[in-house]
Design an enzyme around this catalytic site. Sequence first.
Site, mmCIF file in Angstrom:
data_model
loop_
_atom_site.group_PDB
_atom_site.id
_atom_site.type_symbol
_atom_site.label_atom_id
_atom_site.label_comp_id
_atom_site.label_asym_id
_atom_site.label_seq_id
_atom_site.Cartn_x
_atom_site.Cartn_y
_atom_site.Cartn_z
ATOM 1 N N SER A 27 0.857 -1.189 0.000
ATOM 2 C CA SER A 27 0.000 0.000 0.000
ATOM 3 C C SER A 27 0.888 1.231 0.000
ATOM 4 O O SER A 27 1.674 1.448 0.941
ATOM 5 C CB SER A 27 -0.882 0.007 1.254
ATOM 6 O OG SER A 27 -1.300 1.334 1.520
ATOM 7 N N HIS B 7 -0.908 -1.238 -4.490
ATOM 8 C CA HIS B 7 -2.199 -0.938 -3.841
ATOM 9 C C HIS B 7 -2.279 0.570 -3.626
ATOM 10 O O HIS B 7 -1.437 1.164 -2.952
ATOM 11 C CB HIS B 7 -2.309 -1.688 -2.515
ATOM 12 C CG HIS B 7 -3.628 -1.509 -1.829
ATOM 13 N ND1 HIS B 7 -4.752 -2.228 -2.178
ATOM 14 C CD2 HIS B 7 -4.008 -0.685 -0.822
ATOM 15 C CE1 HIS B 7 -5.766 -1.864 -1.394
ATOM 16 N NE2 HIS B 7 -5.346 -0.912 -0.571
ATOM 17 N N ASP C 284 -4.463 3.690 -2.353
ATOM 18 C CA ASP C 284 -5.562 4.041 -1.438
ATOM 19 C C ASP C 284 -6.093 5.445 -1.714
ATOM 20 O O ASP C 284 -5.366 6.436 -1.575
ATOM 21 C CB ASP C 284 -5.064 3.975 0.010
ATOM 22 C CG ASP C 284 -4.879 2.545 0.480
ATOM 23 O OD1 ASP C 284 -5.849 1.767 0.419
ATOM 24 O OD2 ASP C 284 -3.751 2.209 0.891
ATOM 25 N N MET D 192 -8.721 8.241 -0.595
ATOM 26 C CA MET D 192 -9.564 8.668 0.538
ATOM 27 C C MET D 192 -10.039 10.101 0.307
ATOM 28 O O MET D 192 -9.283 10.937 -0.194
ATOM 29 C CB MET D 192 -8.754 8.605 1.834
ATOM 30 C CG MET D 192 -8.162 7.237 2.107
ATOM 31 S SD MET D 192 -7.314 7.202 3.681
ATOM 32 C CE MET D 192 -6.596 5.557 3.634
ATOM 33 N N HIS E 45 -8.079 1.161 -4.433
ATOM 34 C CA HIS E 45 -9.013 0.944 -3.324
ATOM 35 C C HIS E 45 -9.724 2.271 -3.066
ATOM 36 O O HIS E 45 -9.152 3.189 -2.474
ATOM 37 C CB HIS E 45 -8.200 0.473 -2.096
ATOM 38 C CG HIS E 45 -9.008 0.335 -0.851
ATOM 39 N ND1 HIS E 45 -8.428 0.166 0.394
ATOM 40 C CD2 HIS E 45 -10.356 0.350 -0.639
ATOM 41 C CE1 HIS E 45 -9.379 0.075 1.307
ATOM 42 N NE2 HIS E 45 -10.555 0.192 0.714
ATOM 43 N N MET F 204 -12.028 4.662 -1.292
ATOM 44 C CA MET F 204 -12.733 4.982 -0.044
ATOM 45 C C MET F 204 -13.343 6.367 -0.239
ATOM 46 O O MET F 204 -12.922 7.353 0.372
ATOM 47 C CB MET F 204 -11.754 4.946 1.139
ATOM 48 C CG MET F 204 -11.307 3.532 1.490
ATOM 49 S SD MET F 204 -9.778 3.475 2.469
ATOM 50 C CE MET F 204 -8.566 3.501 1.156
ATOM 51 N N MET G 14 -11.430 -5.779 4.809
ATOM 52 C CA MET G 14 -10.642 -4.853 5.619
ATOM 53 C C MET G 14 -10.401 -5.502 6.985
ATOM 54 O O MET G 14 -11.346 -5.970 7.629
ATOM 55 C CB MET G 14 -11.397 -3.531 5.837
ATOM 56 C CG MET G 14 -11.550 -2.654 4.612
ATOM 57 S SD MET G 14 -10.007 -2.240 3.782
ATOM 58 C CE MET G 14 -9.133 -1.311 5.043
ATOM 59 N N PHE H 15 -6.654 4.970 7.630
ATOM 60 C CA PHE H 15 -5.272 5.231 8.033
ATOM 61 C C PHE H 15 -4.421 3.971 7.898
ATOM 62 O O PHE H 15 -4.925 2.861 8.122
ATOM 63 C CB PHE H 15 -5.221 5.708 9.491
ATOM 64 C CG PHE H 15 -6.026 6.946 9.718
ATOM 65 C CD1 PHE H 15 -5.504 8.202 9.430
ATOM 66 C CD2 PHE H 15 -7.338 6.859 10.165
ATOM 67 C CE1 PHE H 15 -6.272 9.351 9.590
ATOM 68 C CE2 PHE H 15 -8.114 8.002 10.342
ATOM 69 C CZ PHE H 15 -7.577 9.261 10.055
ATOM 70 N N GLY H 16 -3.138 4.174 7.586
ATOM 71 C CA GLY H 16 -2.194 3.069 7.629
ATOM 72 C C GLY H 16 -1.697 2.886 9.060
ATOM 73 O O GLY H 16 -1.988 3.701 9.948
ATOM 74 N N GLY H 17 -0.988 1.814 9.293
ATOM 75 C CA GLY H 17 -0.314 1.604 10.571
ATOM 76 C C GLY H 17 -1.200 1.153 11.718
ATOM 77 O O GLY H 17 -0.775 1.188 12.874
ATOM 78 N N ASP I 32 -6.600 -6.370 3.819
ATOM 79 C CA ASP I 32 -5.960 -5.044 3.873
ATOM 80 C C ASP I 32 -6.048 -4.475 5.286
ATOM 81 O O ASP I 32 -7.146 -4.238 5.800
ATOM 82 C CB ASP I 32 -6.684 -4.115 2.883
ATOM 83 C CG ASP I 32 -6.064 -2.730 2.787
ATOM 84 O OD1 ASP I 32 -5.013 -2.486 3.415
ATOM 85 O OD2 ASP I 32 -6.650 -1.888 2.080
ATOM 86 N N GLY I 33 -4.884 -4.251 5.888
ATOM 87 C CA GLY I 33 -4.820 -3.574 7.186
ATOM 88 C C GLY I 33 -4.092 -4.392 8.238
ATOM 89 O O GLY I 33 -4.529 -5.480 8.600
ATOM 90 N N GLY I 34 -2.947 -3.868 8.667
ATOM 91 C CA GLY I 34 -2.216 -4.514 9.760
ATOM 92 C C GLY I 34 -1.568 -5.834 9.390
ATOM 93 O O GLY I 34 -1.249 -6.634 10.273
ATOM 94 N N GLY J 14 1.190 -1.991 3.986
ATOM 95 C CA GLY J 14 1.748 -0.653 3.813
ATOM 96 C C GLY J 14 2.917 -0.426 4.739
ATOM 97 O O GLY J 14 4.084 -0.521 4.351
ATOM 98 N N SER J 15 2.609 -0.170 6.013
ATOM 99 C CA SER J 15 3.667 0.168 6.968
ATOM 100 C C SER J 15 4.678 -0.958 7.128
ATOM 101 O O SER J 15 5.875 -0.701 7.285
ATOM 102 C CB SER J 15 3.052 0.559 8.322
ATOM 103 O OG SER J 15 2.098 -0.396 8.729
HETATM 104 O O1 LIG Z 1 -6.824 0.884 3.032
HETATM 105 C C1 LIG Z 1 -5.996 1.150 3.882
HETATM 106 C C2 LIG Z 1 -6.400 1.954 5.074
HETATM 107 O O2 LIG Z 1 -7.704 2.351 4.938
HETATM 108 C C3 LIG Z 1 -4.548 0.727 3.699
HETATM 109 O O3 LIG Z 1 -4.431 0.003 2.505
HETATM 110 C C4 LIG Z 1 -4.018 -0.099 4.850
HETATM 111 O O4 LIG Z 1 -4.272 0.417 6.081
HETATM 112 C C5 LIG Z 1 -2.557 -0.445 4.673
HETATM 113 O O5 LIG Z 1 -1.758 0.034 5.668
HETATM 114 P P1 LIG Z 1 -1.089 -0.897 6.802
HETATM 115 O O6 LIG Z 1 -0.535 -2.118 6.121
HETATM 116 O O7 LIG Z 1 -0.033 -0.013 7.375
HETATM 117 O O8 LIG Z 1 -2.187 -1.244 7.774
HETATM 118 FE FE LIG Z 2 -6.304 -0.070 1.149
#
Ligand SMILES: O=C(CO)[C@H](O)[C@H](O)COP(=O)(O)O
Ligand SMILES: [Fe+2]
Length: 224
Positions: A8, A33, A35, A37, A67, A69, A138, A144-146, A176-178, A198-199
Amino acid sequence: MKPLIAPSILSADFARLGEEVESVLNAGADVVHFDVMDNHYVPNLTIGPMVCKALRDYGIEAPIDVHLMVKPVDRIIPDFAKAGASIITFHPEASEHVDRTLQIIHEHGCQAGLVLNPATPLHYLDHVMDKLDVILLMSVNPGFGGQSFIPSTLDKLKAVRKRINDSGRDIRLEVDGGVKVSNIGEIAEAGADMFVAGSAIFNADDYASVIQTMRDEIAAVTGS
Ligand SMILES: O=C(CO)[C@H](O)[C@H](O)COP(=O)(O)O
Ligand SMILES: [Fe+2]
């Protein structure tokens, strides 16, 4: 299907975005990926079709997984298709007519997917399985990332994997996420075959080593 790693770019250095995307692809990533927003559907504001086109103009040839949003969603889809998107996913809560939105994405030559938030029920999939190329679960609340992976996603992944297998169609199951090296094995075991991170990737010094370790963790549980 071959597991896909999709960094991401939300956690990339936006001041050097072209180089960052090139680096992560050279490091072994499969998909970008992207994002989007809008500070309306989610409380954050990121990037739009111009940035997607800029990546294509820079020479990025890998699939771009957009993606969305954003709400409303339909009117931005043609712009992303023209800008070089390969896959476009959206949240059903952001569309007045989910079937129509899927149709618009396909009419513009992209693959289409639905994104379900942690608290969004699976019944949104009920009457559109035959129109989906991707289902994105999700594992954090979008915006948000991270953030930390929400563990109940694992049961949801298992349920969606069963639906996909029962459908007999080749639908990608994206998460997607964490997603991190430490949990990607159990996420793969639960049925995901496309992993957004992402992070975990962009905050590392060595992108190739993180991506390879992720692949090894996936292979250890799935053999692929
Ligand atoms: O869609 C997303 C947040 O809405 C991102 O793709 C996702 O959070 C990726 O970041 P990480 O891997 O750091 O969680
Ligand atoms: Fe995403």
